[in-house]
Design a protein around this motif. Structure first.
Motif, short mmCIF file in Angstrom:
data_model
loop_
_atom_site.label_atom_id
_atom_site.label_comp_id
_atom_site.label_asym_id
_atom_site.label_seq_id
_atom_site.Cartn_x
_atom_site.Cartn_y
_atom_site.Cartn_z
N TRP A 268 0.83 -1.20 0.00
CA TRP A 268 0.00 0.00 0.00
C TRP A 268 0.87 1.25 0.00
N TRP A 269 2.01 1.19 0.65
CA TRP A 269 2.99 2.28 0.62
C TRP A 269 3.46 2.51 -0.82
N GLU A 270 3.77 1.43 -1.53
CA GLU A 270 4.21 1.54 -2.91
C GLU A 270 3.08 2.03 -3.81
N LEU A 271 1.85 1.59 -3.55
CA LEU A 271 0.72 2.07 -4.33
C LEU A 271 0.58 3.59 -4.20
N ALA A 272 0.67 4.11 -2.98
CA ALA A 272 0.57 5.55 -2.78
C ALA A 272 1.67 6.28 -3.54
N GLY A 273 2.87 5.67 -3.58
CA GLY A 273 3.96 6.28 -4.34
C GLY A 273 3.68 6.30 -5.82
N GLU A 274 3.13 5.20 -6.34
CA GLU A 274 2.79 5.13 -7.77
C GLU A 274 1.72 6.15 -8.14
N LEU A 275 0.72 6.30 -7.28
CA LEU A 275 -0.37 7.22 -7.59
C LEU A 275 0.05 8.67 -7.43
N ALA A 276 1.10 8.93 -6.66
CA ALA A 276 1.59 10.29 -6.50
C ALA A 276 2.24 10.79 -7.79
N GLU A 277 2.87 9.90 -8.53
CA GLU A 277 3.53 10.27 -9.78
C GLU A 277 3.23 9.21 -10.85
N PRO A 278 1.98 9.08 -11.25
CA PRO A 278 1.62 8.05 -12.23
C PRO A 278 2.14 8.43 -13.61
N PRO A 279 2.35 7.44 -14.50
CA PRO A 279 2.77 7.75 -15.87
C PRO A 279 1.69 8.51 -16.62
N ALA A 280 2.09 9.17 -17.71
CA ALA A 280 1.14 9.97 -18.48
C ALA A 280 0.09 9.11 -19.16
N GLU A 281 0.45 7.86 -19.51
CA GLU A 281 -0.48 6.98 -20.21
C GLU A 281 -1.29 6.16 -19.22
N PRO A 282 -2.48 5.71 -19.63
CA PRO A 282 -3.25 4.81 -18.76
C PRO A 282 -2.45 3.56 -18.41
N CYS A 283 -2.68 3.01 -17.24
CA CYS A 283 -1.93 1.82 -16.82
C CYS A 283 -2.76 1.03 -15.82
N ARG A 284 -2.30 -0.16 -15.52
CA ARG A 284 -2.93 -1.01 -14.51
C ARG A 284 -1.90 -1.32 -13.43
N LEU A 285 -2.31 -1.19 -12.18
CA LEU A 285 -1.48 -1.56 -11.04
C LEU A 285 -2.08 -2.77 -10.36
N VAL A 286 -1.30 -3.82 -10.21
CA VAL A 286 -1.75 -5.04 -9.56
C VAL A 286 -0.97 -5.21 -8.26
N LEU A 287 -1.66 -5.10 -7.13
CA LEU A 287 -1.04 -5.33 -5.83
C LEU A 287 -1.20 -6.80 -5.46
N ALA A 288 -0.15 -7.42 -4.99
CA ALA A 288 -0.23 -8.83 -4.59
C ALA A 288 0.64 -9.06 -3.37
N ASP A 289 0.09 -9.83 -2.43
CA ASP A 289 0.84 -10.17 -1.22
C ASP A 289 0.51 -11.61 -0.84
N HIS A 290 1.46 -12.28 -0.22
CA HIS A 290 1.31 -13.69 0.14
C HIS A 290 1.64 -13.84 1.61
N ASP A 291 0.69 -14.38 2.38
CA ASP A 291 0.90 -14.49 3.82
C ASP A 291 0.10 -15.66 4.36
N THR A 292 0.72 -16.46 5.19
CA THR A 292 0.08 -17.60 5.85
C THR A 292 -0.73 -18.45 4.88
N GLY A 293 -0.16 -18.72 3.70
CA GLY A 293 -0.80 -19.61 2.75
C GLY A 293 -1.87 -18.99 1.91
N ALA A 294 -2.10 -17.69 2.01
CA ALA A 294 -3.14 -17.02 1.22
C ALA A 294 -2.49 -16.00 0.29
N LEU A 295 -2.98 -15.97 -0.95
CA LEU A 295 -2.52 -15.00 -1.93
C LEU A 295 -3.62 -13.98 -2.15
N SER A 296 -3.31 -12.71 -1.95
CA SER A 296 -4.28 -11.63 -2.10
C SER A 296 -3.85 -10.71 -3.23
#
Length: 306
Positions: free
Chosen positions: A255-283
């Motif tokens: 989420w820290w990295e997401l906030a950084g990406e949204l603070a200075e997003p590229p000029a073109e449209p893009c997709r951001l996929v956040l993914a984390d893996h913890d205790t056997g679950a992938l989110s």
């Protein structure tokens, strides 16, 4: 007691509903409350009573090392994330590590602090999946319970004054991220929330399959991966950039990295996929960032409305 839950699946949000503001803050110093000897003594008694039935005890000098209060951290995030004169319908706090004010109903307090007096609750004890669960709940409430203006607060602090006897990834320092959701306003770049999923008993290797199942986005894809996931996973096919979260931020990292990406997003449209893996679950959570709103285009749009 009143129960207030979404009454149907919550994907029916307005077409221009998404992230309006993203804020991140580091809290290098302990909360002022940590220096209060009376509070420290009450906390010592409280924690000792809770730990005793499990054969656990406080570490010597642990409470003197300080710590943070999520209430104070959240107040600072709210001041930056909620524009002046606006209000919030729903506030959700997500965290993994307890803070130093266990006797406070933190989200009840935040409901009074946050403009609009929003309904507020917390999601905890889910590890890295907690903030993803909070995000699904926010969209459900926005889509079916009439609470479209929402604030997600993801926070963590490093002071755990006892050994939990199970593997726990503690942060290196206290930090927090705030995401303000609602309908886009004129001049704001659209950041629409896409699918948010958590797959129980998934392995890190299933990330590529999950990304492929999401389909194409509005532009190049950047994957923001939790530190443990990034260390053992090759870049999924179709992903142009991979950004790894700081291992010192196990709860707020992506989420820290997401906030950084949204603070200075590229000029073109893009997709951001956040993914984390913890205790056997992938989110995973998907954010589709639209084209940049140019000042000249905004002026032209205003002229057409006159």
């Amino acid at each position: 007691m009143r129960t207030f839950v979404p009454h149907r699946p919550g994907d029916r949000v307005p077409a221009d509903w998404g992230v309006r503001r993203a804020v991140r803050l580091a809290f290098p110093d302990s909360a002022a409350l940590a220096g209060d000897p009376q509070h420290t003594e009450r906390l010592r008694v409280y924690l000792a009573d809770l730990l005793r039935p499990y054969g656990l005890g406080l570490e010597a000098g642990a409470l003197e090392r300080g710590g943070q209060s999520y209430g104070e951290m959240a107040e600072a995030l709210i001041r930056l994330a909620v524009p002046e004169g606006e209000s919030v319908d729903l506030l959700v706090l997500a965290y993994c590590v307890p803070d130093i004010t266990p006797g406070r109903a933190t989200t009840t307090m935040l409901s009074h602090v946050c403009p609009g007096g929003p309904m507020a609750f917390a999601v905890s004890d889910q590890g890295g999946a907690g903030a993803f669960t909070a995000l699904r709940l926010i969209r459900a409430y926005a889509g079916s319970a009439g609470l479209p203006r929402a604030l997600l607060l993801v926070v963590e602090q490093p002071a755990l004054p006892y050994d939990p006897r199970v593997p726990v990834a503690l942060p290196a320092a206290a930090s927090g991220v705030a995401l303000l959701f609602g309908e886009q306003r004129p001049g704001e770049r659209p950041v629409r929330l896409g699918p948010v999923v958590t797959r129980a008993r998934s392995s890190a290797a299933s990330l590529a399959a999950e990304c492929a199942a999401l389909g194409g986005g509005p532009g190049p894809v950047t994957a923001v991966l939790g530190a443990a996931l990034a260390a053992g996973t090759p870049a999924p096919a179709g992903v142009r950039h991979v950004r790894a979260a700081d291992p010192g931020r196990p709860g707020t990292g992506v989420w820290w990295e997401l906030a950084g990406e949204l603070a200075e997003p590229p000029a073109e449209p893009c997709r951001l996929v956040l993914a984390d893996h913890d205790t056997g679950a992938l989110s995973l959570a998907v954010f589709d960032v639209g084209a940049e709103v140019r000042p000249d285009a905004l002026a032209a749009a205003r002229g057409r409305l006159r």
